[in-house]
Design a protein around this motif. Structure first.
Motif, PDB file in Angstrom:
ATOM      1  N   ARG A   1      24.259  18.431  51.486  1.00 45.21           N
ATOM      2  CA  ARG A   1      25.634  18.008  51.809  1.00 45.21           C
ATOM      3  C   ARG A   1      26.593  19.157  51.493  1.00 45.21           C
ATOM      4  O   ARG A   1      26.938  19.380  50.337  1.00 45.21           O
ATOM      5  CB  ARG A   1      25.960  16.746  51.017  1.00 45.21           C
ATOM      6  CG  ARG A   1      25.142  15.549  51.498  1.00 45.21           C
ATOM      7  CD  ARG A   1      24.870  14.532  50.384  1.00 45.21           C
ATOM      8  NE  ARG A   1      26.053  13.932  49.825  1.00 45.21           N
ATOM      9  CZ  ARG A   1      26.662  12.830  50.287  1.00 45.21           C
ATOM     10  NH1 ARG A   1      26.175  12.234  51.383  1.00 45.21           N
ATOM     11  NH2 ARG A   1      27.717  12.335  49.695  1.00 45.21           N
ATOM     12  N   TYR A   2      27.015  19.869  52.537  1.00 46.94           N
ATOM     13  CA  TYR A   2      27.736  21.135  52.378  1.00 46.94           C
ATOM     14  C   TYR A   2      29.067  21.084  53.106  1.00 46.94           C
ATOM     15  O   TYR A   2      29.138  20.679  54.270  1.00 46.94           O
ATOM     16  CB  TYR A   2      26.878  22.275  52.925  1.00 46.94           C
ATOM     17  CG  TYR A   2      27.547  23.638  52.976  1.00 46.94           C
ATOM     18  CD1 TYR A   2      27.433  24.547  51.928  1.00 46.94           C
ATOM     19  CD2 TYR A   2      28.277  24.026  54.101  1.00 46.94           C
ATOM     20  CE1 TYR A   2      28.039  25.794  51.994  1.00 46.94           C
ATOM     21  CE2 TYR A   2      28.882  25.262  54.173  1.00 46.94           C
ATOM     22  CZ  TYR A   2      28.756  26.142  53.115  1.00 46.94           C
ATOM     23  OH  TYR A   2      29.355  27.376  53.178  1.00 46.94           O
ATOM     24  N   LEU A   3      30.127  21.503  52.424  1.00 46.12           N
ATOM     25  CA  LEU A   3      31.457  21.641  53.016  1.00 46.12           C
ATOM     26  C   LEU A   3      31.992  23.030  52.712  1.00 46.12           C
ATOM     27  O   LEU A   3      31.851  23.525  51.578  1.00 46.12           O
ATOM     28  CB  LEU A   3      32.437  20.633  52.407  1.00 46.12           C
ATOM     29  CG  LEU A   3      32.456  19.194  52.906  1.00 46.12           C
ATOM     30  CD1 LEU A   3      33.419  18.389  52.041  1.00 46.12           C
ATOM     31  CD2 LEU A   3      32.881  19.123  54.369  1.00 46.12           C
ATOM     32  N   HIS A   4      32.628  23.640  53.684  1.00 48.17           N
ATOM     33  CA  HIS A   4      33.288  24.907  53.407  1.00 48.17           C
ATOM     34  C   HIS A   4      34.737  24.622  53.034  1.00 48.17           C
ATOM     35  O   HIS A   4      35.464  23.967  53.776  1.00 48.17           O
ATOM     36  CB  HIS A   4      33.228  25.844  54.605  1.00 48.17           C
ATOM     37  CG  HIS A   4      33.629  27.239  54.259  1.00 48.17           C
ATOM     38  ND1 HIS A   4      34.530  27.978  54.988  1.00 48.17           N
ATOM     39  CD2 HIS A   4      33.264  28.035  53.217  1.00 48.17           C
ATOM     40  CE1 HIS A   4      34.696  29.161  54.430  1.00 48.17           C
ATOM     41  NE2 HIS A   4      33.949  29.227  53.360  1.00 48.17           N
ATOM     42  N   CYS A   5      35.146  25.122  51.867  1.00 48.64           N
ATOM     43  CA  CYS A   5      36.455  24.802  51.293  1.00 48.64           C
ATOM     44  C   CYS A   5      37.151  26.061  50.782  1.00 48.64           C
ATOM     45  O   CYS A   5      37.428  26.192  49.572  1.00 48.64           O
ATOM     46  CB  CYS A   5      36.308  23.808  50.142  1.00 48.64           C
ATOM     47  SG  CYS A   5      35.309  22.344  50.491  1.00 48.64           S
ATOM     48  N   PRO A   6      37.450  27.037  51.634  1.00 49.75           N
ATOM     49  CA  PRO A   6      38.107  28.261  51.158  1.00 49.75           C
ATOM     50  C   PRO A   6      39.521  27.963  50.674  1.00 49.75           C
ATOM     51  O   PRO A   6      40.112  26.920  51.008  1.00 49.75           O
ATOM     52  CB  PRO A   6      38.113  29.153  52.399  1.00 49.75           C
ATOM     53  CG  PRO A   6      38.097  28.205  53.544  1.00 49.75           C
ATOM     54  CD  PRO A   6      37.263  27.043  53.094  1.00 49.75           C
ATOM     55  N   VAL A   7      40.074  28.881  49.892  1.00 48.64           N
ATOM     56  CA  VAL A   7      41.342  28.610  49.212  1.00 48.64           C
ATOM     57  C   VAL A   7      42.341  29.744  49.397  1.00 48.64           C
ATOM     58  O   VAL A   7      41.972  30.894  49.606  1.00 48.64           O
ATOM     59  CB  VAL A   7      41.112  28.379  47.701  1.00 48.64           C
ATOM     60  CG1 VAL A   7      40.085  27.271  47.475  1.00 48.64           C
ATOM     61  CG2 VAL A   7      40.670  29.658  46.988  1.00 48.64           C
ATOM     62  N   PHE A   8      43.609  29.377  49.291  1.00 49.89           N
ATOM     63  CA  PHE A   8      44.684  30.332  49.056  1.00 49.89           C
ATOM     64  C   PHE A   8      45.207  30.041  47.655  1.00 49.89           C
ATOM     65  O   PHE A   8      46.222  29.360  47.468  1.00 49.89           O
ATOM     66  CB  PHE A   8      45.791  30.183  50.105  1.00 49.89           C
ATOM     67  CG  PHE A   8      45.385  30.610  51.485  1.00 49.89           C
ATOM     68  CD1 PHE A   8      45.059  31.933  51.744  1.00 49.89           C
ATOM     69  CD2 PHE A   8      45.344  29.702  52.524  1.00 49.89           C
ATOM     70  CE1 PHE A   8      44.693  32.344  53.025  1.00 49.89           C
ATOM     71  CE2 PHE A   8      44.973  30.095  53.805  1.00 49.89           C
ATOM     72  CZ  PHE A   8      44.642  31.418  54.054  1.00 49.89           C
ATOM     73  N   ILE A   9      44.472  30.532  46.688  1.00 48.66           N
ATOM     74  CA  ILE A   9      44.769  30.258  45.282  1.00 48.66           C
ATOM     75  C   ILE A   9      44.397  31.496  44.465  1.00 48.66           C
ATOM     76  O   ILE A   9      43.299  32.043  44.648  1.00 48.66           O
ATOM     77  CB  ILE A   9      43.972  29.041  44.749  1.00 48.66           C
ATOM     78  CG1 ILE A   9      44.269  27.779  45.561  1.00 48.66           C
ATOM     79  CG2 ILE A   9      44.273  28.789  43.276  1.00 48.66           C
ATOM     80  CD1 ILE A   9      43.432  26.572  45.162  1.00 48.66           C
ATOM     81  N   GLY A  10      45.264  31.900  43.569  1.00 48.46           N
ATOM     82  CA  GLY A  10      44.950  32.962  42.626  1.00 48.46           C
ATOM     83  C   GLY A  10      44.469  32.376  41.312  1.00 48.46           C
ATOM     84  O   GLY A  10      44.569  31.161  41.080  1.00 48.46           O
ATOM     85  N   PRO A  11      43.934  33.203  40.421  1.00 49.35           N
ATOM     86  CA  PRO A  11      43.399  32.699  39.146  1.00 49.35           C
ATOM     87  C   PRO A  11      44.412  31.906  38.327  1.00 49.35           C
ATOM     88  O   PRO A  11      44.088  30.836  37.795  1.00 49.35           O
ATOM     89  CB  PRO A  11      42.971  33.980  38.429  1.00 49.35           C
ATOM     90  CG  PRO A  11      42.689  34.952  39.526  1.00 49.35           C
ATOM     91  CD  PRO A  11      43.682  34.640  40.600  1.00 49.35           C
ATOM     92  N   ALA A  12      45.645  32.424  38.221  1.00 49.18           N
ATOM     93  CA  ALA A  12      46.657  31.714  37.430  1.00 49.18           C
ATOM     94  C   ALA A  12      46.982  30.363  38.060  1.00 49.18           C
ATOM     95  O   ALA A  12      47.123  29.350  37.356  1.00 49.18           O
ATOM     96  CB  ALA A  12      47.917  32.565  37.300  1.00 49.18           C
ATOM     97  N   ALA A  13      47.097  30.334  39.394  1.00 49.73           N
ATOM     98  CA  ALA A  13      47.375  29.076  40.090  1.00 49.73           C
ATOM     99  C   ALA A  13      46.227  28.093  39.940  1.00 49.73           C
ATOM    100  O   ALA A  13      46.438  26.878  39.849  1.00 49.73           O
ATOM    101  CB  ALA A  13      47.658  29.353  41.563  1.00 49.73           C
TER     102      ALA A  13
END
Length: 284
Positions: free
Chosen positions: A112-124
């Motif tokens: 069961r696989y979903l691709h979930c890329p992010v626009f997030i930095g470490p602090a966020a």
């Protein structure tokens, strides 16, 4: 308590783990460089010796890895420990075509696989801010959506087409990196004019790039190149920029000049400079 696993504990993965521990999740971690995973023990994360050990008993598995090759390698290594009902949320920035192929293959094999890329930095990530994009089977998305909404301010689901989140992530990074390159060139032009870089940013007090992107971008996307700033005039200005920078290195201007020259040679010099996108927006 929810048991989850994070494989890949670099800057972003570590931020996600710290936030998950703050929420009270039981977190197992693995990283190729064990010291990076071991540092998260101070936050109560359980350090696993292998990917399979990390995912054993976890209901969600989060991948925060380098690229497609590493994703394939780690998924293969974790599968012996993966529970049938577990869902893999892959936050790695990957090639859209390879992502679509991988998602189809794994889900067909019962993973069961979903691709979930992010626009997030470490602090966020530590604060649950930023954006997570998802594409893939809706039944999987519906299952993990509440958890993803704890990780970010906004979760965008692009639908069943498994490669779309990867595509939008790549387009977004193109914008981010491209704008960064242009800001670098603004500073180079400023240096050539004996203006300090912080002073160059005073332009933003009366010049709104976001509004320009919305308005001109819409016309370009529709193939409307009615001139408000002719390409030949824009090319003249780019040459002034290059003349001003002299021997200083530039990040983007030389490539822009080359593309402008190409399109002018094709006979489009008196159309709007947005015509440099004519091949990109043409229906194929």
């Amino acid at each position: 308590m929810t048991v989850i696993a994070y494989l890949g504990t670099g800057l972003l993965g570590s931020g996600f783990v710290e936030a998950a521990r703050t929420r009270g999740d039981t977190v197992r971690v693995w990283n190729r460089t064990r010291e990076k995973a071991q540092a998260l023990a101070a936050f109560g994360a359980q350090v696993a010796a292998s990917p399979a050990d990390a995912v054993r008993g976890a209901e969600r598995v989060h991948l925060v890895l380098k690229d497609d090759a590493v994703v394939e390698e780690v998924v293969a290594a974790l599968r012996p420990g993966l529970a049938p009902e577990a869902i893999i949320c892959d936050h790695t920035t990957t090639h859209p075509a390879l992502t679509g192929e991988r998602a189809a293959r794994l889900n067909a094999e019962g993973v069961r696989y979903l691709h979930c890329p992010v626009f997030i930095g470490p602090a966020a990530a530590r604060l649950g801010q930023g954006i997570i994009m998802v594409s893939g089977p809706s039944v999987l998305y519906d299952t993990v959506r509440p958890a993803l909404e704890q990780q970010a301010q906004r979760v965008v689901y692009w639908g069943e087409r498994a490669d779309l989140a990867a595509a939008y992530k790549l387009m977004g990074n193109t914008l981010i990196i491209g704008l960064g390159a242009l800001v670098s060139d603004v500073f180079t032009v400023a240096q050539g004019c004996d203006v300090r870089a912080p002073d160059a940013l005073k332009l933003l007090e009366f010049f709104n790039p976001g509004s320009m992107l919305q308005n001109r971008g819409k016309k370009m996307s529709e193939g409307d190149f009615t001139a408000s700033f002719e390409l030949v005039m824009a090319r003249k200005d780019v040459q002034l920029m290059l003349d001003t920078t002299g021997a200083r290195p530039v990040a983007a201007l030389l490539g822009i000049a080359a593309r402008m020259d190409e399109v002018i040679a094709q006979g489009h010099g008196h159309e709007d400079f947005g015509v440099i996108a004519r091949d990109a927006v043409r229906d194929r």
